[in-house]
Design a protein around this motif. Structure first.
Motif, PDB file in Angstrom:
ATOM      1  N   ILE A  41       0.839  -1.209   0.000  1.00  0.00           N
ATOM      2  CA  ILE A  41       0.000   0.000   0.000  1.00  0.00           C
ATOM      3  C   ILE A  41       0.869   1.252   0.000  1.00  0.00           C
ATOM      4  O   ILE A  41       0.626   2.201  -0.769  1.00  0.00           O
ATOM      5  CB  ILE A  41      -0.943  -0.008   1.213  1.00  0.00           C
ATOM      6  CG1 ILE A  41      -1.964  -1.151   1.087  1.00  0.00           C
ATOM      7  CG2 ILE A  41      -1.663   1.325   1.350  1.00  0.00           C
ATOM      8  CD1 ILE A  41      -2.782  -1.385   2.333  1.00  0.00           C
ATOM      9  N   MET A  42       1.888   1.280   0.833  1.00  0.00           N
ATOM     10  CA  MET A  42       2.738   2.467   0.931  1.00  0.00           C
ATOM     11  C   MET A  42       3.541   2.679  -0.345  1.00  0.00           C
ATOM     12  O   MET A  42       3.819   3.823  -0.730  1.00  0.00           O
ATOM     13  CB  MET A  42       3.686   2.339   2.130  1.00  0.00           C
ATOM     14  CG  MET A  42       2.989   2.411   3.485  1.00  0.00           C
ATOM     15  SD  MET A  42       2.046   3.945   3.695  1.00  0.00           S
ATOM     16  CE  MET A  42       3.314   5.178   3.515  1.00  0.00           C
ATOM     17  N   LYS A  43       3.911   1.611  -1.016  1.00  0.00           N
ATOM     18  CA  LYS A  43       4.654   1.751  -2.267  1.00  0.00           C
ATOM     19  C   LYS A  43       3.809   2.423  -3.330  1.00  0.00           C
ATOM     20  O   LYS A  43       4.309   3.212  -4.139  1.00  0.00           O
ATOM     21  CB  LYS A  43       5.106   0.368  -2.751  1.00  0.00           C
ATOM     22  CG  LYS A  43       5.919   0.418  -4.032  1.00  0.00           C
ATOM     23  CD  LYS A  43       6.350  -0.970  -4.452  1.00  0.00           C
ATOM     24  CE  LYS A  43       7.145  -0.908  -5.756  1.00  0.00           C
ATOM     25  NZ  LYS A  43       7.557  -2.261  -6.205  1.00  0.00           N
ATOM     26  N   ILE A  44       2.508   2.125  -3.330  1.00  0.00           N
ATOM     27  CA  ILE A  44       1.609   2.710  -4.326  1.00  0.00           C
ATOM     28  C   ILE A  44       1.235   4.136  -3.955  1.00  0.00           C
ATOM     29  O   ILE A  44       1.278   5.044  -4.796  1.00  0.00           O
ATOM     30  CB  ILE A  44       0.342   1.836  -4.466  1.00  0.00           C
ATOM     31  CG1 ILE A  44       0.696   0.466  -5.059  1.00  0.00           C
ATOM     32  CG2 ILE A  44      -0.702   2.531  -5.337  1.00  0.00           C
ATOM     33  CD1 ILE A  44      -0.461  -0.495  -5.103  1.00  0.00           C
ATOM     34  N   ARG A  45       0.905   4.359  -2.682  1.00  0.00           N
ATOM     35  CA  ARG A  45       0.382   5.665  -2.258  1.00  0.00           C
ATOM     36  C   ARG A  45       1.472   6.648  -1.839  1.00  0.00           C
ATOM     37  O   ARG A  45       1.203   7.851  -1.745  1.00  0.00           O
ATOM     38  CB  ARG A  45      -0.602   5.464  -1.107  1.00  0.00           C
ATOM     39  CG  ARG A  45      -1.760   4.510  -1.420  1.00  0.00           C
ATOM     40  CD  ARG A  45      -2.681   5.050  -2.497  1.00  0.00           C
ATOM     41  NE  ARG A  45      -3.410   6.186  -2.002  1.00  0.00           N
ATOM     42  CZ  ARG A  45      -4.565   6.088  -1.330  1.00  0.00           C
ATOM     43  NH1 ARG A  45      -5.095   4.902  -1.120  1.00  0.00           N
ATOM     44  NH2 ARG A  45      -5.178   7.169  -0.911  1.00  0.00           N
ATOM     45  N   LYS A  46       2.653   6.155  -1.548  1.00  0.00           N
ATOM     46  CA  LYS A  46       3.819   6.972  -1.175  1.00  0.00           C
ATOM     47  C   LYS A  46       3.653   7.652   0.190  1.00  0.00           C
ATOM     48  O   LYS A  46       4.517   7.543   1.043  1.00  0.00           O
ATOM     49  CB  LYS A  46       4.113   8.027  -2.241  1.00  0.00           C
ATOM     50  CG  LYS A  46       4.277   7.473  -3.656  1.00  0.00           C
ATOM     51  CD  LYS A  46       5.378   6.447  -3.747  1.00  0.00           C
ATOM     52  CE  LYS A  46       5.540   5.932  -5.155  1.00  0.00           C
ATOM     53  NZ  LYS A  46       6.522   4.845  -5.258  1.00  0.00           N
ATOM     54  N   THR A  47       2.547   8.343   0.405  1.00  0.00           N
ATOM     55  CA  THR A  47       2.306   9.046   1.667  1.00  0.00           C
ATOM     56  C   THR A  47       0.874   8.790   2.118  1.00  0.00           C
ATOM     57  O   THR A  47      -0.058   8.923   1.318  1.00  0.00           O
ATOM     58  CB  THR A  47       2.528  10.559   1.511  1.00  0.00           C
ATOM     59  OG1 THR A  47       3.863  10.785   1.053  1.00  0.00           O
ATOM     60  CG2 THR A  47       2.303  11.281   2.820  1.00  0.00           C
ATOM     61  N   LEU A  48       0.702   8.412   3.395  1.00  0.00           N
ATOM     62  CA  LEU A  48      -0.630   8.127   3.924  1.00  0.00           C
ATOM     63  C   LEU A  48      -0.701   8.505   5.388  1.00  0.00           C
ATOM     64  O   LEU A  48       0.288   8.391   6.133  1.00  0.00           O
ATOM     65  CB  LEU A  48      -0.976   6.640   3.778  1.00  0.00           C
ATOM     66  CG  LEU A  48      -1.570   6.149   2.467  1.00  0.00           C
ATOM     67  CD1 LEU A  48      -1.879   4.670   2.569  1.00  0.00           C
ATOM     68  CD2 LEU A  48      -2.816   6.921   2.100  1.00  0.00           C
ATOM     69  N   SER A  49      -1.898   8.896   5.813  1.00  0.00           N
ATOM     70  CA  SER A  49      -2.129   9.123   7.240  1.00  0.00           C
ATOM     71  C   SER A  49      -2.388   7.785   7.914  1.00  0.00           C
ATOM     72  O   SER A  49      -2.697   6.784   7.260  1.00  0.00           O
ATOM     73  CB  SER A  49      -3.320  10.064   7.440  1.00  0.00           C
ATOM     74  OG  SER A  49      -4.511   9.434   7.001  1.00  0.00           O
ATOM     75  N   HIS A  50      -2.270   7.767   9.227  1.00  0.00           N
ATOM     76  CA  HIS A  50      -2.428   6.521   9.981  1.00  0.00           C
ATOM     77  C   HIS A  50      -3.820   5.918   9.777  1.00  0.00           C
ATOM     78  O   HIS A  50      -3.942   4.706   9.515  1.00  0.00           O
ATOM     79  CB  HIS A  50      -2.184   6.796  11.469  1.00  0.00           C
ATOM     80  CG  HIS A  50      -2.351   5.587  12.333  1.00  0.00           C
ATOM     81  ND1 HIS A  50      -1.399   4.583  12.426  1.00  0.00           N
ATOM     82  CD2 HIS A  50      -3.386   5.202  13.147  1.00  0.00           C
ATOM     83  CE1 HIS A  50      -1.837   3.638  13.247  1.00  0.00           C
ATOM     84  NE2 HIS A  50      -3.032   3.997  13.706  1.00  0.00           N
ATOM     85  N   ASN A  51      -4.879   6.726   9.872  1.00  0.00           N
ATOM     86  CA  ASN A  51      -6.242   6.203   9.752  1.00  0.00           C
ATOM     87  C   ASN A  51      -6.533   5.671   8.349  1.00  0.00           C
ATOM     88  O   ASN A  51      -7.198   4.639   8.188  1.00  0.00           O
ATOM     89  CB  ASN A  51      -7.252   7.291  10.119  1.00  0.00           C
ATOM     90  CG  ASN A  51      -7.205   7.647  11.591  1.00  0.00           C
ATOM     91  OD1 ASN A  51      -6.789   6.826  12.425  1.00  0.00           O
ATOM     92  ND2 ASN A  51      -7.597   8.863  11.927  1.00  0.00           N
ATOM     93  N   VAL A  52      -6.035   6.367   7.337  1.00  0.00           N
ATOM     94  CA  VAL A  52      -6.254   5.898   5.964  1.00  0.00           C
ATOM     95  C   VAL A  52      -5.518   4.585   5.725  1.00  0.00           C
ATOM     96  O   VAL A  52      -6.044   3.666   5.070  1.00  0.00           O
ATOM     97  CB  VAL A  52      -5.806   6.979   4.957  1.00  0.00           C
ATOM     98  CG1 VAL A  52      -5.906   6.442   3.518  1.00  0.00           C
ATOM     99  CG2 VAL A  52      -6.648   8.227   5.107  1.00  0.00           C
ATOM    100  N   LEU A  53      -4.325   4.451   6.251  1.00  0.00           N
ATOM    101  CA  LEU A  53      -3.565   3.209   6.115  1.00  0.00           C
ATOM    102  C   LEU A  53      -4.303   2.046   6.773  1.00  0.00           C
ATOM    103  O   LEU A  53      -4.388   0.943   6.207  1.00  0.00           O
ATOM    104  CB  LEU A  53      -2.172   3.373   6.714  1.00  0.00           C
ATOM    105  CG  LEU A  53      -1.287   2.126   6.702  1.00  0.00           C
ATOM    106  CD1 LEU A  53      -1.090   1.610   5.283  1.00  0.00           C
ATOM    107  CD2 LEU A  53       0.065   2.422   7.351  1.00  0.00           C
ATOM    108  N   LEU A  54      -4.849   2.263   7.971  1.00  0.00           N
ATOM    109  CA  LEU A  54      -5.609   1.211   8.640  1.00  0.00           C
ATOM    110  C   LEU A  54      -6.837   0.820   7.819  1.00  0.00           C
ATOM    111  O   LEU A  54      -7.164  -0.366   7.696  1.00  0.00           O
ATOM    112  CB  LEU A  54      -6.028   1.670  10.033  1.00  0.00           C
ATOM    113  CG  LEU A  54      -4.918   1.881  11.071  1.00  0.00           C
ATOM    114  CD1 LEU A  54      -5.529   2.146  12.446  1.00  0.00           C
ATOM    115  CD2 LEU A  54      -4.003   0.668  11.139  1.00  0.00           C
ATOM    116  N   ALA A  55      -7.525   1.813   7.247  1.00  0.00           N
ATOM    117  CA  ALA A  55      -8.704   1.516   6.434  1.00  0.00           C
ATOM    118  C   ALA A  55      -8.338   0.677   5.217  1.00  0.00           C
ATOM    119  O   ALA A  55      -9.052  -0.262   4.856  1.00  0.00           O
ATOM    120  CB  ALA A  55      -9.379   2.821   5.999  1.00  0.00           C
ATOM    121  N   GLU A  56      -7.210   0.991   4.588  1.00  0.00           N
ATOM    122  CA  GLU A  56      -6.752   0.212   3.436  1.00  0.00           C
ATOM    123  C   GLU A  56      -6.421  -1.221   3.840  1.00  0.00           C
ATOM    124  O   GLU A  56      -6.721  -2.184   3.120  1.00  0.00           O
ATOM    125  CB  GLU A  56      -5.530   0.876   2.807  1.00  0.00           C
ATOM    126  CG  GLU A  56      -5.820   2.181   2.084  1.00  0.00           C
ATOM    127  CD  GLU A  56      -6.416   1.946   0.711  1.00  0.00           C
ATOM    128  OE1 GLU A  56      -6.462   0.800   0.273  1.00  0.00           O
ATOM    129  OE2 GLU A  56      -6.847   2.928   0.084  1.00  0.00           O
TER     130      GLU A  56
END
Length: 590
Positions: free
Chosen positions: A534-549
């Motif tokens: 997920i981080m490789k695709i999105r590059k930057t994410l907030s904690h809550n958005v990462l958990l949702a993904e």
């Protein structure tokens, strides 16, 4: 004076008309294309009027013009009121119901045309020109000056005069000339969009053209099996002159694959454009031969590349496990073929068919090995396989997992023979009854070597379940110390092959905690892989958005605290980092 007959329009004779002298209107009576209405009145006051001969040149010219327009006139003389304008307009019914002044007989005769009405000179050329203008207007996306009904009727008229073959040929040539020049409109900077626009416009145009030539499509074309329908003819032309052009096809396929690759790498693409273009390839019946193989090759290369990257980072994906399971299965199958050849060459006797699955420890869940006492014949088979395998693979260590073993036993009861599919533990218990009629729990435990709790569960499945091949004394649902077991000679079952399932063991609270922890340990690799992906695709994410993904991608239940631990672990291993300005924001480290 009443003048009546039928009139020929620009197309075909369509109406019977009636003109009443002294009135200001005509009465038109619809006439079937195959019928000719002839009215005859017989009476002393009614006679057929002879053709009027006028000395003036004007009258002769008018009569000649009427003949040229295929106007057939019959006239009748009848007395009528001089003050005709004061009467109500005469209708068809009042005209038909005119009664002669004396007892004359009225007769209506309807006769078929002896010959098909002649077509006007130049009608074919003029009609085709009209249809051609309409088709070209549709192809150029401009308004058509003729109504759809008029164009449809023109097609029907041409077909009724056996001009269908020529009409189909002319239409195909017209469509072919149009599609030939469309290939020059594609630009390099927006090739796929231009291709999609061309395809969508062409589809709408062919639908409108088919509606005009529907009569031709449903009569002549339908009857000739060698001809393609107008819609299919349009698809074939687009395929031949546009998509089968090697340069155009290569750019189309490459462009679609490039969009798919961009999306896999996390870029935003127009998915609807991809879908429409793939539908186009499917409609033109070139999806499999031109796109599918290249798509699968690109997909294989992509995931192979991703797999290598993840392996380098020591991440384990499910797909890697699946591949290894397949390799294990194939390897085990090959080994069993070699084992049979080995036993035949060694002349090793035995009436037991042995199948062994070789499992690589790192690819399978951890099982606690349990020591058991095998019957002598089974123990010899085990040693034979061990010697054979180590002779092929020196330096390896075999660890037998008895909890995963299963057997097929053939048993004979008073009611008939049965085939029992049972676990290895159940097999050890049942084989004892070849040597005796009854055994206690303690005797079975000593002979088989099965751990006490596992043995009780095994005996419960054989004596207290649905297929009770053993009898327990005293009766009851649970197995207690001192219980004795007998072979059920009266056992009966409607099936020949019977599978006897093990009773599920109830876990204690401590065991449940240990199991949950082990499951989480096995799943942490999947969690880590998902976070990195997920981080490789999105590059930057907030904690809550990462958990949702993560909740969306992972198919098992997780606690936020567990995910937080895995995120911290990846930060420590330099897979990602916190934003210095915003600690709640994560950044991917390439």
């Amino acid at each position: 004076m009443i003048v009546y007959g039928y009139v020929s329009s620009d197309i075909l004779p369509c109406y019977v008309f009636c003109f009443l002298s002294g009135f200001s209107h005509f009465l038109f009576i619809p006439l079937s294309l195959s019928l000719h209405i002839f009215l005859a009145f017989v009476g002393p006051n009614v006679k057929m009027a002879e053709e009027y001969a006028s000395p003036s040149s004007t009258a002769s010219q008018e009569e000649e013009q009427l003949k040229n327009r295929n106007l057939i006139i019959y006239s009748m003389a009848e007395e009528y009121h001089t003050d005709a304008l004061t009467k109500p307009p005469m209708t068809l019914s009042s005209f038909v119901n005119i009664k002669p002044s004396t007892g004359s007989v009225k007769k209506l005769v309807i006769r078929n045309f002896k010959d098909k009405p002649l077509m006007l000179e130049n009608y074919t050329e003029e009609t085709w020109q009209k249809l051609k203008e309409a088709v070209q207007a549709i192809q150029n996306n401009i308004s058509v000056k003729y109504s759809l009904e008029e164009l449809y009727q023109s097609v029907e008229n041409l077909c009724s005069y056996d001009l269908s073959a020529n009409l189909y040929k002319q239409l195909k040539q017209l469509c072919e000339n149009h599609i030939k020049v469309q290939i020059h409109q594609f630009r390099d900077d927006s090739f796929l969009k231009e291709m999609d626009r061309c395809w969508q416009n062409y589809g709408r145009q062919m639908i409108m053209i088919r509606n005009i030539f529907l009569f031709l499509d449903r009569t002549y074309v339908f009857q000739i099996s060698m001809l393609s329908s107008i819609w299919d003819m349009g698809l074939e032309l687009f395929k031949s002159y546009i998509i089968c052009d090697q340069k155009v096809q290569n750019r189309t396929i490459h462009g679609i694959l490039l969009l798919i690759e961009k999306e896999r790498n996390g870029e935003m693409v127009d998915r609807s454009l991809i879908q429409r273009l793939l539908t186009m390839l499917s409609d033109l019946q070139i999806y499999q031969e031109s796109f599918e193989n290249k798509f699968l090759e690109e997909t294989s290369r992509f995931y192979a590349s991703e797999g290598r990257k993840l392996v380098q980072k020591r991440e384990v994906l499910e797909i890697k496990i699946v591949i290894n399971l397949f390799m294990v299965h194939r390897l085990s199958k090959d080994i069993m073929i070699q084992l049979k050849q080995y036993m035949q060459n060694q002349d090793i006797p035995g009436n037991i068919d042995l199948t062994v699955n070789i499992l690589t420890t790192s690819f399978w869940p951890a099982y606690v090995p349990k020591e058991i006492q095998l019957p002598p014949e089974m123990e010899r088979l085990k040693e034979n396989f061990k010697n054979f395998y180590l002779s092929k693979h020196s330096g390896r260590k075999l660890q037998w997992q008895s909890t995963l073993g299963h057997c097929v036993l053939r048993a004979e009861f008073k009611k008939g023979k049965k085939e029992l599919q049972v676990s290895l533990f159940q097999t050890l218990v049942l084989l004892m009854f070849n040597e005796g009629d009854q055994f206690s729990l303690e005797e079975i435990k000593m002979t088989t070597g099965v751990e006490d709790r596992e043995l009780r569960r095994t005996l419960q499945s054989l004596a207290c379940g649905r297929a009770r091949v053993l009898i327990k004394n005293p009766k009851g649902k649970d197995v207690e110390s001192g219980d004795r077991f007998f072979c059920n000679e009266e056992f009966r079952h409607k099936l020949f092959k019977i599978k006897i399932n093990q009773i599920q063991m109830k876990e204690t609270v401590e065991e449940q905690t240990v199991t949950t922890e082990r499951v989480f340990q096995d799943r942490q690799y999947q969690i880590d892989a998902a976070i990195v992906r997920i981080m490789k695709i999105r590059k930057t994410l907030s904690h809550n958005v990462l958990l949702a993904e993560l909740y969306n991608q992972l198919k098992f239940t997780l606690k936020p605290s567990d995910l937080k631990k895995r995120i911290e672990s990846l930060i420590d291993r330099d897979y990602m980092e916190r934003d210095k300005a915003n600690p709640n924001q994560y950044k991917y480290i390439a």
